[in-house]
Design a protein around this motif. Structure first.
Motif, PDB file in Angstrom:
ATOM      1  N   LYS A  31       0.826  -1.211   0.000  1.00 28.88           N
ATOM      2  CA  LYS A  31       0.000   0.000   0.000  1.00 28.88           C
ATOM      3  C   LYS A  31       0.857   1.257   0.000  1.00 28.88           C
ATOM      4  N   GLN A  32       0.530   2.142  -0.922  1.00 33.27           N
ATOM      5  CA  GLN A  32       1.119   3.465  -0.928  1.00 33.27           C
ATOM      6  C   GLN A  32      -0.054   4.419  -0.721  1.00 33.27           C
ATOM      7  N   ASN A  33      -0.186   4.907   0.491  1.00 31.84           N
ATOM      8  CA  ASN A  33      -1.396   5.629   0.874  1.00 31.84           C
ATOM      9  C   ASN A  33      -1.436   7.068   0.392  1.00 31.84           C
ATOM     10  N   SER A  34      -0.304   7.581  -0.045  1.00 27.84           N
ATOM     11  CA  SER A  34      -0.296   8.954  -0.559  1.00 27.84           C
ATOM     12  C   SER A  34      -0.252   8.913  -2.077  1.00 27.84           C
ATOM     13  N   PRO A  35      -1.332   9.296  -2.752  1.00 26.74           N
ATOM     14  CA  PRO A  35      -1.316   9.271  -4.216  1.00 26.74           C
ATOM     15  C   PRO A  35      -0.379  10.317  -4.812  1.00 26.74           C
ATOM     16  N   SER A  36      -0.129  11.390  -4.048  1.00 19.21           N
ATOM     17  CA  SER A  36       0.726  12.437  -4.593  1.00 19.21           C
ATOM     18  C   SER A  36       1.491  13.126  -3.473  1.00 19.21           C
ATOM     19  N   LEU A  37       2.618  13.750  -3.888  1.00 19.66           N
ATOM     20  CA  LEU A  37       3.482  14.467  -2.951  1.00 19.66           C
ATOM     21  C   LEU A  37       4.140  15.605  -3.716  1.00 19.66           C
ATOM     22  N   SER A  38       4.138  16.786  -3.111  1.00 22.87           N
ATOM     23  CA  SER A  38       4.781  17.940  -3.734  1.00 22.87           C
ATOM     24  C   SER A  38       5.878  18.455  -2.807  1.00 22.87           C
ATOM     25  N   VAL A  39       7.067  18.665  -3.378  1.00 23.15           N
ATOM     26  CA  VAL A  39       8.232  19.056  -2.584  1.00 23.15           C
ATOM     27  C   VAL A  39       8.985  20.167  -3.318  1.00 23.15           C
ATOM     28  N   GLN A  40       9.621  21.021  -2.567  1.00 25.57           N
ATOM     29  CA  GLN A  40      10.434  22.083  -3.151  1.00 25.57           C
ATOM     30  C   GLN A  40      11.807  21.526  -3.520  1.00 25.57           C
ATOM     31  N   GLU A  41      12.323  22.002  -4.635  1.00 24.96           N
ATOM     32  CA  GLU A  41      13.668  21.600  -5.067  1.00 24.96           C
ATOM     33  C   GLU A  41      14.673  21.825  -3.953  1.00 24.96           C
ATOM     34  N   GLY A  42      15.561  20.836  -3.770  1.00 26.14           N
ATOM     35  CA  GLY A  42      16.591  20.953  -2.747  1.00 26.14           C
ATOM     36  C   GLY A  42      16.194  20.360  -1.402  1.00 26.14           C
ATOM     37  N   ARG A  43      14.870  20.174  -1.198  1.00 31.35           N
ATOM     38  CA  ARG A  43      14.424  19.612   0.075  1.00 31.35           C
ATOM     39  C   ARG A  43      14.373  18.092  -0.025  1.00 31.35           C
ATOM     40  N   ILE A  44      14.034  17.461   1.087  1.00 41.45           N
ATOM     41  CA  ILE A  44      13.932  16.001   1.121  1.00 41.45           C
ATOM     42  C   ILE A  44      12.537  15.548   0.679  1.00 41.45           C
ATOM     43  N   SER A  45      12.505  14.498  -0.124  1.00 42.72           N
ATOM     44  CA  SER A  45      11.235  13.838  -0.462  1.00 42.72           C
ATOM     45  C   SER A  45      11.203  12.513   0.283  1.00 42.72           C
ATOM     46  N   ILE A  46      10.096  12.238   0.929  1.00 43.00           N
ATOM     47  CA  ILE A  46       9.933  10.967   1.641  1.00 43.00           C
ATOM     48  C   ILE A  46       8.677  10.283   1.125  1.00 43.00           C
TER      49      ILE A  46
END
Lengths: 114, 113
Positions: free
Chosen positions: A5-20
């Motif tokens: 299961k991947q419960n988050s269909p989407s994620l938005s992150v600023q360039e240079g920051r961490i994506s989890i």
């Protein structure tokens, strides 16, 4: 019944920051886990994997963490780049890293904003 | 190597028609997988072959679906008769031992109207 299961269909992150990106699984027989990356109009491409005997695997900007007791894994991307914008699929297998049936999650669409 | 080659890239067909999807795996790879991607169910394994022999077809949804691998360089997935709920992107992947070695094709987007 989704075993991965991947419960988050989407994620938005600023360039240079961490994506989890997070992934949960239900089948305790799974012993090998992978992340795939998919751009539009292309097939998924292998990104990074981890065996259940480890709790961390790192490859450049990408690190996968495995918490077996919680049946949870995560993909960290540091620093995030606009080219990382894609759909990320978590996958699992009970094959011990050999041929077998890969079970995929539904994916998380990552958008990295400049 | 050109990678895994799927054809056609897009297919639009009318309900009831037969549809054949084609796949050419990477030369030397001994395993081939057919996956289907939908919004509701994500990526599902339909069937996989090892050395041209079907190993697990438990993911094939109905008897309307059939897959063949007559030789190491070619596989087909056939739907007869097709239905609107078969609309999806169908991926073929091949591998030479080890999960890290899965290489996917670009997929066939099937639309059944």
């Amino acid at each position: 019944d989704q075993q991965v299961k991947q419960n988050s269909p989407s994620l938005s992150v600023q360039e240079g920051r961490i994506s989890i990106l997070n992934c949960d699984y239900t089948n305790s027989m799974f012993d090998y886990f992978l992340w795939y990356k998919k751009y539009p109009a292309e097939g998924p491409t292998f990104l990074i994997s981890i065996s259940s005997i480890k709790d961390k695997n790192e490859d450049g900007r990408f690190t996968v963490f495995l918490n077996k007791s919680a049946k949870h894994l995560s993909l960290h991307i540091v620093p995030s780049q606009p080219g990382d914008s894609a759909v990320y699929f978590c996958a699992a297998s009970a094959g011990g890293g050999s041929q077998g049936n890969l079970i995929f999650g539904k994916g998380t669409k990552l958008s990295v904003k400049p | 190597d050109a990678g895994v080659i799927q054809s056609p890239r897009h297919e639009v067909t009318e309900m009831g028609q037969e549809v054949t999807l084609r796949c050419k795996p990477i030369s030397g790879h001994n395993s081939l997988f057919w996956y289907r991607q939908t919004m509701m169910r994500g990526l599902e394994l339909l069937i996989y072959f090892n050395n041209n022999v079907p190993i697990d077809d438990s993911g094939m949804p109905e008897d309307r679906f059939s897959a063949k691998m007559p030789n190491a360089s070619f596989s087909t997935l056939k739907i007869q008769p097709s239905e609107p709920r078969d609309s999806a992107v169908y991926f073929c992947a091949s591998s030479l031992g080890g999960l890290d070695g899965y290489t996917f094709g670009s997929g066939t987007r099937l639309t059944v109207v």
